[in-house]
Scaffold this motif. Structure first.
Motif, mmCIF file in Angstrom:
data_model
loop_
_atom_site.group_PDB
_atom_site.id
_atom_site.type_symbol
_atom_site.label_atom_id
_atom_site.label_comp_id
_atom_site.label_asym_id
_atom_site.label_seq_id
_atom_site.Cartn_x
_atom_site.Cartn_y
_atom_site.Cartn_z
ATOM 1 N N LEU A 504 0.845 -1.201 0.000
ATOM 2 C CA LEU A 504 0.000 0.000 0.000
ATOM 3 C C LEU A 504 0.879 1.249 0.000
ATOM 4 N N SER A 505 0.629 2.148 -0.956
ATOM 5 C CA SER A 505 1.406 3.381 -1.047
ATOM 6 C C SER A 505 1.010 4.350 0.064
ATOM 7 N N LEU A 506 2.002 4.806 0.817
ATOM 8 C CA LEU A 506 1.776 5.874 1.792
ATOM 9 C C LEU A 506 2.101 7.231 1.192
ATOM 10 N N LEU A 507 3.077 7.231 0.287
ATOM 11 C CA LEU A 507 3.513 8.483 -0.332
ATOM 12 C C LEU A 507 4.394 8.092 -1.511
ATOM 13 N N SER A 508 4.007 8.480 -2.719
ATOM 14 C CA SER A 508 4.805 8.059 -3.871
ATOM 15 C C SER A 508 4.583 8.978 -5.060
ATOM 16 N N LYS A 509 5.553 8.909 -5.977
ATOM 17 C CA LYS A 509 5.460 9.645 -7.232
ATOM 18 C C LYS A 509 6.183 8.836 -8.310
ATOM 19 N N GLY A 510 5.460 8.451 -9.331
ATOM 20 C CA GLY A 510 6.062 7.761 -10.461
ATOM 21 C C GLY A 510 6.483 6.337 -10.173
ATOM 22 N N VAL A 511 5.788 5.657 -9.258
ATOM 23 C CA VAL A 511 6.144 4.285 -8.915
ATOM 24 C C VAL A 511 4.950 3.376 -9.168
ATOM 25 N N ALA A 512 5.207 2.234 -9.796
ATOM 26 C CA ALA A 512 4.159 1.234 -10.023
ATOM 27 C C ALA A 512 4.663 -0.126 -9.576
ATOM 28 N N LEU A 513 3.795 -0.859 -8.880
ATOM 29 C CA LEU A 513 4.096 -2.232 -8.483
ATOM 30 C C LEU A 513 3.384 -3.169 -9.449
ATOM 31 N N VAL A 514 4.168 -3.971 -10.160
ATOM 32 C CA VAL A 514 3.610 -4.899 -11.132
ATOM 33 C C VAL A 514 3.750 -6.301 -10.562
ATOM 34 N N ASP A 515 2.620 -6.914 -10.221
ATOM 35 C CA ASP A 515 2.669 -8.239 -9.594
ATOM 36 C C ASP A 515 3.326 -9.254 -10.506
ATOM 37 N N GLY A 516 4.244 -9.989 -9.908
ATOM 38 C CA GLY A 516 4.868 -11.097 -10.603
ATOM 39 C C GLY A 516 4.382 -12.387 -9.966
ATOM 40 N N THR A 517 5.283 -13.307 -9.798
ATOM 41 C CA THR A 517 4.939 -14.539 -9.108
ATOM 42 C C THR A 517 4.812 -14.244 -7.625
ATOM 43 N N LEU A 518 3.586 -14.347 -7.106
ATOM 44 C CA LEU A 518 3.356 -13.951 -5.724
ATOM 45 C C LEU A 518 4.252 -14.750 -4.783
ATOM 46 N N PRO A 519 4.761 -14.088 -3.706
ATOM 47 C CA PRO A 519 4.461 -12.710 -3.312
ATOM 48 C C PRO A 519 5.389 -11.669 -3.919
ATOM 49 N N ALA A 520 6.201 -12.032 -4.926
ATOM 50 C CA ALA A 520 7.137 -11.072 -5.495
ATOM 51 C C ALA A 520 6.408 -10.035 -6.347
ATOM 52 N N ALA A 521 7.067 -8.887 -6.544
ATOM 53 C CA ALA A 521 6.538 -7.869 -7.438
ATOM 54 C C ALA A 521 7.693 -7.133 -8.076
ATOM 55 N N THR A 522 7.489 -6.699 -9.297
ATOM 56 C CA THR A 522 8.460 -5.838 -9.963
ATOM 57 C C THR A 522 8.049 -4.398 -9.722
ATOM 58 N N VAL A 523 9.002 -3.622 -9.248
ATOM 59 C CA VAL A 523 8.750 -2.199 -9.016
ATOM 60 C C VAL A 523 9.289 -1.424 -10.211
ATOM 61 N N GLU A 524 8.410 -0.708 -10.879
ATOM 62 C CA GLU A 524 8.799 0.149 -11.994
ATOM 63 C C GLU A 524 8.734 1.597 -11.514
ATOM 64 N N ILE A 525 9.825 2.338 -11.733
ATOM 65 C CA ILE A 525 9.892 3.685 -11.173
ATOM 66 C C ILE A 525 10.450 4.650 -12.212
ATOM 67 N N ASP A 526 9.739 5.740 -12.394
ATOM 68 C CA ASP A 526 10.161 6.769 -13.342
ATOM 69 C C ASP A 526 11.438 7.454 -12.863
ATOM 70 N N GLY A 527 12.062 8.182 -13.780
ATOM 71 C CA GLY A 527 13.176 9.020 -13.379
ATOM 72 C C GLY A 527 12.740 10.017 -12.331
ATOM 73 N N PHE A 528 13.557 10.202 -11.305
ATOM 74 C CA PHE A 528 13.287 11.092 -10.167
ATOM 75 C C PHE A 528 12.061 10.655 -9.360
ATOM 76 N N GLY A 529 11.683 9.383 -9.483
ATOM 77 C CA GLY A 529 10.534 8.888 -8.727
ATOM 78 C C GLY A 529 10.923 8.428 -7.335
ATOM 79 N N TYR A 530 9.924 8.337 -6.476
ATOM 80 C CA TYR A 530 10.142 7.907 -5.098
ATOM 81 C C TYR A 530 8.847 7.315 -4.563
ATOM 82 N N GLY A 531 8.991 6.421 -3.601
ATOM 83 C CA GLY A 531 7.790 5.829 -3.023
ATOM 84 C C GLY A 531 8.058 5.233 -1.653
ATOM 85 N N VAL A 532 7.079 5.356 -0.768
ATOM 86 C CA VAL A 532 7.095 4.748 0.558
ATOM 87 C C VAL A 532 5.837 3.884 0.651
ATOM 88 N N PHE A 533 6.015 2.591 0.915
ATOM 89 C CA PHE A 533 4.909 1.642 0.880
ATOM 90 C C PHE A 533 4.839 0.840 2.180
#
Length: 538
Positions: A504-533
């Motif tokens: 769950l995102s608490l504070l983020s910009k330009g970050v996406a969690l793409v579910d892979g094989t659970l429970p893993a996930a690929t985190v895709e993040i834009d340039g200058f992006g940040y996220g706290v989950f």
């Protein structure tokens, strides 16, 4: 609670000359700070750290003290400081003073007395004097800065300085006592003992007025030629034992990292300074000038993505090895070098750095103005010793706080030519007033980060950290429950995090969690992006 409060604090450094001018003389003052306490309360900080406020000729911006027991008149009075301390406490904010005890000003009464005498003081000299200076560096500290100055008389001989000529070194004794240098005092000689005793008097004087503690300038420079700083740390350890009994809530924070010696720690924390490699390899991009004693390397928090976290993580591990619970302060910037926003680094790049500084298990120290992204200004004049050498101009990080779009950015009603330093002339300079109105601003990001940190113990200084990925994007898990992902470079980045699926995102910009094989996930993040989950419970 005692001095343990520091571990949970967010510190805010104020360079008093430049924060807020209440009387229109062009120089900031304590009354100006009192008038702006609402800003600090709104921001959510817990402690103010002031640069030196004591009486001084200001040859080195107040780091040349002429009276330790009096507030410099340009800032106000001792009563003004007491009022500030009281009103800050009402808002849950403590006050730390900068303590400069390795040297004084040549204008200090102690130095004037010894300078006017024909020879050594009968009770022991407070300063270091010799008839003929050695033809080598005798200090054992700060190569290239500690040196001898010919006495202007009437006392003959030379005195030892710590930095500028107007900053004579106080005599706390020497680690080595060679026979051919009889002017060296042992640490328990009368002069050094006089200075050790007066330290308690100075600290007690201000602590009795409600001050919460001190950041100590050049803390490990006191005993000269002191291998491993063992005797200097011992001096501070004695003082700490007295503090723990007499003023148990008070804290001592050194300039830098305390040397590891046998025995207990003397200070309550370490401090990763801007000029230390642990800090510089993260943020310093060299636009403020290259330090002569520091090899420049591409910083990690920069758009080109050429840096590394290896130096920082290595020094962090070493600092924590002796005591994992010991706090380490980590600043956005400070009064001695550059700011986060320096050279071509624009405001869009600040989010990753600020998110790191407020979610890493350190004690964050915000330098005034960094909460709105004030710029380092190159090419400014040498005001009060700001230029240490041609490549090291400190004035650029000491410009007036930018409060609003009024005259002098709301800092002062003085004519612009009377200002301590010029205000950033850029038409798009950031201000507190404008960013208060913009929920997407740097100011609101800092406030939100402080609030999230305070509400989430796993993001504070007490919880552990596990680095998942040390490159781009920098990725770490805090307290086993929260994930932080940061991409300071311009190009996008990805990382796989084993437990990130469903976070769950608490504070983020330009970050996406793409579910892979659970429970893993690929985190895709834009340039200058940040996220706290917040990680999902399993």
């Amino acid at each position: 609670m005692g001095a343990d409060w520091l571990t949970d604090a967010v510190v805010y450094e104020i360079y008093p000359q430049s924060f807020a001018d209440s009387d229109g003389d062009g120089i900031g003052d304590l009354r100006g700070v009192i008038d702006r306490l609402d800003h600090l309360e709104w921001l959510g900080v817990d402690a103010i750290w002031f640069n030196p406020c004591f009486e001084s000729p200001f040859a080195d911006a107040g780091y040349d003290v002429s009276d330790y027991l009096r507030i410099a008149p340009r800032y106000g009075t001792n009563d003004d400081l007491v009022e500030l301390v009281t009103k800050a406490r009402e808002r849950g904010i403590r006050v730390l003073l900068d303590l400069v005890v390795g040297h004084t000003s040549t204008a200090h009464a102690w130095f004037v007395e010894e300078l006017d005498a024909p020879g050594p003081h009968p009770d022991g000299d407070r300063y270091v004097w010799c008839d003929d200076p050695p033809q080598r560096d005798t200090s054992g500290d700060l190569p290239g800065t500690a040196a001898w100055v010919r006495s202007p008389g009437p006392r003959p001989g030379w005195y030892l300085k710590n930095f500028y000529d107007a900053q004579p070194a106080l005599n706390f004794g020497w680690g080595r006592l060679p026979e051919d240098e009889p002017w060296r005092d042992a640490v328990d000689a009368p002069g050094p003992l006089r200075n050790r005793a007066v330290l308690r008097e100075i600290l007690g004087f201000w602590l009795d007025k409600g001050v919460a503690g001190f950041r100590v300038d050049m803390a490990f420079s006191l005993v000269k030629d002191d291998e491993g700083h063992v005797r200097t740390v011992g001096l501070w350890r004695d003082l700490r034992e007295w503090l723990d009994v007499t003023y148990p809530d008070a804290v001592l924070v050194p300039e830098g990292q305390e040397p590891r010696t046998d025995g207990s720690f003397a200070f309550h924390a370490d401090f990763f300074l801007v000029i230390m490699s642990a800090h510089a390899t993260l943020f310093d991009n060299g636009y403020a000038g290259r330090l002569p004693f520091q090899e420049w390397r591409p910083p990690f928090f920069d758009a080109e993505g050429r840096g590394s976290t290896a130096t920082f993580l290595g020094e962090w591990a070493r600092a924590k090895a002796a005591d994992p619970a010991r706090p380490v302060l980590l600043a956005t910037a400070d009064h001695d070098y550059d700011r986060l926003r320096c050279g071509p680094r624009g405001p869009e790049q600040l989010g990753t750095a600020l998110t790191f500084l407020l979610t890493w298990p350190s004690v964050p120290s915000l330098y005034y103005g960094d909460e709105i992204g004030m710029r380092y200004l190159p090419g400014l004049p040498d005001v009060e010793g700001a230029i240490c050498n041609p490549a090291y101009n400190r004035a650029g990080c000491r410009t007036p706080m930018q409060w609003d779009d009024g005259p002098n950015a709301g800092f002062s009603t003085a004519d612009p030519e009377r200002l301590y330093l010029p205000v950033d002339p850029a038409p798009d300079r950031p201000t507190v007033a404008a960013q208060r109105e913009d929920p997407t601003s740097t100011l609101h990001l800092v406030r939100d980060l402080v609030a999230v940190r305070r509400a989430t113990p796993a993001l504070g200084a007490r919880a552990d950290v596990r680095v998942v990925h040390a490159g781009y994007p920098l990725t770490y898990v805090r307290g086993g429950t929260h994930l932080v992902v940061l991409n300071p470079r311009r190009d996008a980045a990805t990382v796989e995090v084993a437990e990130a699926a469903g976070a769950l995102s608490l504070l983020s910009k330009g970050v996406a969690l793409v579910d892979g094989t659970l429970p893993a996930a690929t985190v895709e993040i834009d340039g200058f992006g940040y996220g706290v989950f917040e990680l999902a419970l399993r």
